[in-house]
Enzyme design. Structure first.
Site, PDB file in Angstrom:
ATOM      1  N   GLU A 147       1.409   1.500   7.058  1.00  0.00           N
ATOM      2  CA  GLU A 147       0.335   2.479   7.215  1.00  0.00           C
ATOM      3  C   GLU A 147      -0.946   1.715   6.921  1.00  0.00           C
ATOM      4  O   GLU A 147      -1.273   1.432   5.771  1.00  0.00           O
ATOM      5  CB  GLU A 147       0.527   3.653   6.257  1.00  0.00           C
ATOM      6  N   ASP A 194       1.786   1.262   2.351  1.00  0.00           N
ATOM      7  CA  ASP A 194       0.455   1.833   2.588  1.00  0.00           C
ATOM      8  C   ASP A 194      -0.568   0.768   2.224  1.00  0.00           C
ATOM      9  O   ASP A 194      -0.762   0.464   1.041  1.00  0.00           O
ATOM     10  CB  ASP A 194       0.241   3.075   1.726  1.00  0.00           C
ATOM     11  N   HIS A 253      10.313   6.482   1.894  1.00  0.00           N
ATOM     12  CA  HIS A 253       8.912   6.899   2.023  1.00  0.00           C
ATOM     13  C   HIS A 253       8.160   6.484   0.761  1.00  0.00           C
ATOM     14  O   HIS A 253       8.695   6.567  -0.347  1.00  0.00           O
ATOM     15  CB  HIS A 253       8.845   8.419   2.195  1.00  0.00           C
ATOM     16  N   ASN A 254       6.904   6.024   0.935  1.00  0.00           N
ATOM     17  CA  ASN A 254       6.114   5.590  -0.234  1.00  0.00           C
ATOM     18  C   ASN A 254       6.959   4.693  -1.147  1.00  0.00           C
ATOM     19  O   ASN A 254       7.035   4.896  -2.362  1.00  0.00           O
ATOM     20  CB  ASN A 254       5.611   6.795  -1.044  1.00  0.00           C
ATOM     21  N   GLU A 259       8.272   1.477   3.411  1.00  0.00           N
ATOM     22  CA  GLU A 259       6.899   1.785   3.800  1.00  0.00           C
ATOM     23  C   GLU A 259       5.898   1.021   2.942  1.00  0.00           C
ATOM     24  O   GLU A 259       6.089   0.876   1.729  1.00  0.00           O
ATOM     25  CB  GLU A 259       6.635   3.284   3.673  1.00  0.00           C
ATOM     26  N   HIS A 304      -0.957   4.446  -2.955  1.00  0.00           N
ATOM     27  CA  HIS A 304      -1.154   5.717  -2.274  1.00  0.00           C
ATOM     28  C   HIS A 304      -2.643   6.021  -2.289  1.00  0.00           C
ATOM     29  O   HIS A 304      -3.199   6.387  -3.327  1.00  0.00           O
ATOM     30  CB  HIS A 304      -0.352   6.827  -2.961  1.00  0.00           C
TER      31      HIS A 304
END
Length: 763
Positions: free
Chosen positions: A416, A369, A337-338, A367, A382
């Protein structure tokens, strides 16, 4: 490219520095040569040059570039460096065991940004396990850089190939050299006491002095050569292993192949044969004469029990041993994640290095973003926080270069997407042009899939997970809407638009929503991937456990941490694996028991990042519910016997000795979760003894993870972490086993081990 000025005036300083370092009469050189001889590297020119040391320019930014002197220490397992040459005794070291990788050239984010003034051939990057920053260096010459790259590779390879006995020998002789304060290769009683403190043991003065006198055969109040060896032999004695050996070897005090086979059968290895026992003797027996007669002596027996064949992890599970031809939905998949973050999700640094580290740990789902960036370049960070930004194209280049460094099985890029149409098209362009044939752009057979392809079918491939264009959006993209429609769009909240170019790249992993009310009657949609917060996934498992498990037999499901976890803390991934969720995403940059569980889950099957789920999580008509798994069927009995050479936690205080205790933790379905611990042993991290039995009952051992934890007991505050090892219960070997411990950041604590006896009883 001309050499920077610092390089052209460094020769004299380097030589004078080395003279300072070896001004003790050459004892350090002799110690180093002894260490190298044990490693079969005593004539290696690269390693010998590293022992003399080299000047490098350490690079952190365009302005922060400073000269440092680096030298391999005499133990040949640590590198020492100093900030100023007039302080040669400054203690700044790093261990080869903590190195993740060594790369030559501008092969790091730091060197690509700030190393332009140095020739690529003179540069190298050392990356470390855990959260340590990379070490970006520039040597004065290409040959010097290559010497360190080659030398570190040889030393690390030899370190990996060392037996546990060799590591222990290397470890104790390193401490011997440190304890020998006057470097005369002799040990006074005072130096022996110092040695005992360094190796983490408090020994009664009278007993220590008695042992010293017994070994001082020359009666000169000093130990040397054979006397030191005898002292160490007595210090390293393992009475618990001797008792086991004599129990099976009988009066002659040697094990025949038949007697060793009896021991193996008692270990739970019922299929073992005389031929296998003979193979173990040939592999681990040290005495050539005994080996020729198919006999094993005590030292060989200890070598065997300290080897991978005597470890708690089933050696047959170290390589890929599972069926890799089932649909992707049938596997737990190591997920991050991230992934771009190296620290917290509020103000941490974003870096492509975080992706490289994740891949080096076997991660298969990362991931990104993605947000609008300047100059038409999409960026990854983020959103709406103070985290730094990195270019999307740089991330994709890191994926191309490093995604398959450890595992050949497919990688999933979880997007994302917060970009506008134009920069989405730019993202699609980079994905196609940078990844090329790696990228999956259509189904394998050109048809709408009824089930997902297998990891084996997708070897070396990259899948994109994201939102796909709907039929309505496709029609809108093909025609320019009337003016009145445009006016209405300004008045109402418009749905996010998705570029057709990016949408075309989303083949097997289309992001979707999932509601609890849909679970009971939902039809399989193999290419749909819902993303759930940990809270929502937990709710599904508790309130609709079996329906959720059935959903996850055909479709991938991704779970991610709550956004409220500002420090990038993690949740317990075991809860989500219990529900059959495949993509259980964790913050890889945050150490803790959660990442220990993740590392333990994916420790097996070649660390390839894919682990086959138990059969009851793969069958469409399964009745399994993690909240109601049925009565316990299995009893796990662990007798914690001893520990060996636990690390010293506070090196600044010589008198600080650990008071170790052992805790065994079980993670599985809620009913199986438990933890029990031993009492603590006062002032002994060298060879503490417990002899305590811990017992657990389990209903679903196929899902359970077993975590062995060693802590330093503290009566006034929380215990300090010493080391741990986590593995699936199904990979647990029975009998007398050594457990090789890891640090908080996942580095080996060799030669630190636990010695236990394990028994598993099934009803």
């Amino acid at each position: 490219m001309p050499c920077p000025r610092w390089k052209r005036r460094s020769g004299g300083e380097l030589e004078s520095s080395f003279r300072i370092l070896v001004s003790d009469g050459g004892s350090q050189e002799r110690a180093a040569l002894r260490a190298l001889k044990k490693m079969d590297l005593n004539e290696d020119e690269d390693v010998l040059a590293m022992l003399k040391g080299s000047q490098f320019c350490k690079i952190r930014s365009l302005k922060w570039q400073k000269v440092r002197f680096y030298r391999l220490q005499e133990d040949c397992m640590t590198v020492w460096f100093q900030r100023r040459f007039r302080h040669p005794k400054s203690h700044h070291v790093f261990s080869l065991q903590h190195i993740e990788a060594v790369r030559q050239g501008h092969q790091s984010e730091g060197l690509r940004r700030y190393g332009g003034a140095f020739p690529s051939s003179c540069c190298l990057t050392i990356t470390f396990k855990g959260r340590c920053k990379n070490l970006d260096l520039a040597a004065s010459t290409e040959e010097e850089a290559q010497r360190w790259v080659r030398g570190l590779a040889k030393l690390r390879a030899r370190l990996d190939a060392m037996s546990q006995r060799e590591k222990l020998d290397h470890w104790i002789h390193g401490y011997l050299h440190q304890a020998d304060s006057d470097h005369d290769s002799k040990m006074s009683f005072k130096e022996i006491k110092h040695l005992l403190q360094m190796v983490n043991v408090t020994m009664d003065d009278m007993y220590a002095h008695q042992l010293f006198k017994e070994c001082d055969s020359s009666r000169n109040e000093q130990l040397e050569d054979a006397e030191i060896e005898e002292f160490l032999r007595r210090l390293l004695k393992r009475p618990e292993l001797e008792e086991i050996f004599y129990r099976y070897s009988g009066e002659d005090r040697v094990l025949s192949a038949t007697e060793l086979l009896e021991f193996l059968h008692d270990q739970g290895e019922e299929g073992a044969t005389v031929a296998q026992a003979q193979h173990l003797i040939r592999t681990y027996e040290l005495n050539e004469k005994a080996k020729q007669h198919n006999l094993m002596m005590l030292d060989g027996f200890m070598m065997f029990l300290l080897s991978p064949d005597g470890a708690v992890l089933d050696p047959t599970h170290k390589d890929v041993y599972q069926d890799m031809n089932q649909p992707l939905s049938h596997y737990f998949i190591s997920s991050s994640h991230n992934t771009y973050l190296t620290q917290s999700q509020i103000g941490g640094v974003s870096s492509t290095e975080a992706y490289i580290r994740a891949f080096a740990q076997g991660c298969r789902c990362v991931e990104l973003d993605c947000w609008e960036g300047p100059d038409g370049e999409p960026v990854v960070y983020h959103g709406h926080t103070f985290t730094s930004k990195i270019l999307f194209r740089d991330v994709i280049q890191a994926v191309r270069d490093h995604a398959f460094s450890l595992s050949p099985y497919p990688v999933i890029l979880s997007l994302e997407n917060h970009c506008g149409m134009q920069q989405q098209s730019t993202m699609a362009h980079y994905l196609r042009t940078i990844l090329g044939n790696m990228l999956v752009t259509e189904t394998l057979d050109g048809k709408i899939p009824e089930e997902l392809p297998s990891p084996e079918q997708l070897k070396g491939k990259v899948l994109v997970k994201g939102k796909k264009q709907t039929v309505h959006q496709k029609k809108e993209a093909l025609s320019d809407p009337p003016a009145e429609d445009k006016e209405n769009e300004l008045k109402t909240k418009k749905r996010p638009q998705i570029s057709s170019r990016l949408s075309d790249l989303i083949v097997y992993c289309c992001s979707s929503h999932l509601n609890a009310m849909d679970l009971p009657g939902i039809q399989p949609q193999p290419c749909r991937v819902p993303s759930l917060s940990e809270r929502k996934a937990r709710k599904f498992i508790k309130e609709a456990g079996n329906h959720f498990v059935r959903h996850n037999t055909d479709q991938l499901c991704r779970v991610y941490p709550l956004g409220l976890r500002m420090t990038s803390a993690n949740y317990n991934p075991q809860e989500m694996w219990n529900g059959g969720c495949q993509l259980v995403a964790l913050n890889f940059q945050t150490p803790g028991y959660e990442m220990d569980l993740n590392n333990g889950r994916f420790l097996v099957n070649g660390k390839c990042g894919y682990v086959l789920k138990p059969a009851f999580l793969r069958q469409r008509d399964t009745t399994f519910d993690p909240e109601r798994p049925g009565p316990p069927q299995t009893t796990l009995i662990i007798k914690v016997l001893t520990a060996q050479q636990l690390p010293k936690l506070n090196r600044e205080k010589p008198n600080s000795i650990v008071d170790p205790l052992v805790r065994v933790e079980i993670y599985g379905v809620p009913r199986d979760c438990a933890q029990k611990e031993t009492n603590y042993v006062l002032n002994n991290g060298f060879n503490p003894y417990w002899g305590e039995t811990l017992q657990f009952t389990l209903g679903v051992p196929e899902l359970a993870l077993v975590r062995f934890v060693v802590e330093d007991y503290d009566i006034t505050s929380f215990n300090d972490f010493v080391g741990q090892f986590t593995l699936p219960m199904c990979s647990l070997k029975q009998g007398y086993r050594h457990i090789h411990l890891f640090s908080k950041d996942g580095a080996s604590l060799s030669p630190a081990t636990l010695f236990v006896h394990i028994q598993i009883k099934n009803q």
